[in-house]
Design a protein around this motif. Structure first.
Motif: not given
Lengths: 170, 120
Positions: B88-105
């Protein structure tokens, strides 16, 4: 390995019940059923353990629990795809528990095999665990096989990880 | 005119679930891995990307990295079974705006997309 299973046993049972929508419980054996015709397998590995998780199911069971409904799930490709995703989500839950015990693993992408009258051989009881879940049709069977790797360095500290359904915005 | 959301996931079922959740409000474009996803982003016209992490050919974090290198400003939210804080930290550093852990509704996803895509 027994400590690893102790860490993930209840997580897998809970995840299986949630994802399949039926009752799930540990099983002595994977058993067999003539209707089983799909198997999804996903591997994992890290510095301390390696292994795989498998799910054997009938096409009718996968169609019955498909999140997009039986019409979409009627195609062979859709059933295979959802069984693969189920294996991915189940192993994702196990991975979270492993991380909490300082065991880091990387997941492969799943593969799906199709056959007829599939009978899964009983895994070695000291390296594998089996689970069974009810579906509206035939039961679905899951097994996870883990091999411990001998490494001299101490285990890394336990790591927190996000729970299923969590979301973060940056 | 509907905004367009790209969903990148190797599972056609998950892509279908995202389409079912968002299709009434957004135009949905699909890609099965990071390579296809990059092509779609290069094509332009996207308001947002929803992207899996573990995929064949090119995973979601690599795709995110390449988007950053290319100077893309399209917001990306990761949708994955992975919950490892380091990822999650790496994604944030790479510019992601959010992170959702499956499963989702569907409600969760609609809220996330409204938050990101509407602001974009």
């Amino acid at each position: 390995v027994s400590a690893v299973f102790a860490a993930i046993d209840d997580a897998l049972v809970l995840a299986l019940a949630e994802l399949v929508g039926g009752d799930a419980a540990p099983a002595e054996d994977v058993g067999s059923a003539d209707a089983l015709d799909l198997v999804a397998v996903i591997g994992f590995g890290g510095p301390r353990v390696k292994g795989c998780l498998g799910i054997a199911a009938s096409s009718s069971a996968v169609r019955a629990i498909h999140p997009l409904g039986p019409e979409v799930a009627a195609s062979r490709r859709a059933s295979e795809d959802w069984l693969a995703e189920l294996s991915n989500q189940l192993l994702g839950r196990a991975k979270r528990r492993l991380l909490a015990h300082g065991i880091e693993v990387t997941l492969s992408t799943p593969i799906v095999l199709r056959g007829m009258h599939i009978r899964v051989a009983r895994p070695h009881s000291d390296t594998a665990r089996c689970y069974r879940a009810t579906t509206p049709t035939e039961p679905m069977v899951v097994w996870i096989d883990i091999t411990a790797l001998e490494l001299p360095e101490p285990a890394p500290p336990p790591e927190e990880s996000a729970a299923p359904g969590d979301s973060f915005f940056f | 005119m509907k905004k367009t959301v790209l969903v990148v996931d190797d599972s056609a079922t998950v892509r279908g679930m995202v389409r079912a959740a968002l299709g009434a409000e957004y135009e949905i474009v699909e890609a099965a891995d990071g390579v296809e996803g990059l092509d779609c982003v290069r094509g332009g016209g996207l308001s947002m990307v929803i992207c899996d992490v573990n995929m064949p050919r090119m995973d979601g974090l690599e795709m995110l990295h390449r988007l950053k290198l290319a100077g893309s400003t399209v917001p990306v939210v990761m949708l994955t079974t992975e919950g490892q804080t380091a990822l999650i930290a790496r994604a944030r550093e790479e510019g992601a705006r959010g992170w959702i852990v499956k499963p989702f509704n569907a409600d969760m996803l609609r809220q996330a997309v409204a938050r990101i895509a509407v602001a974009a």
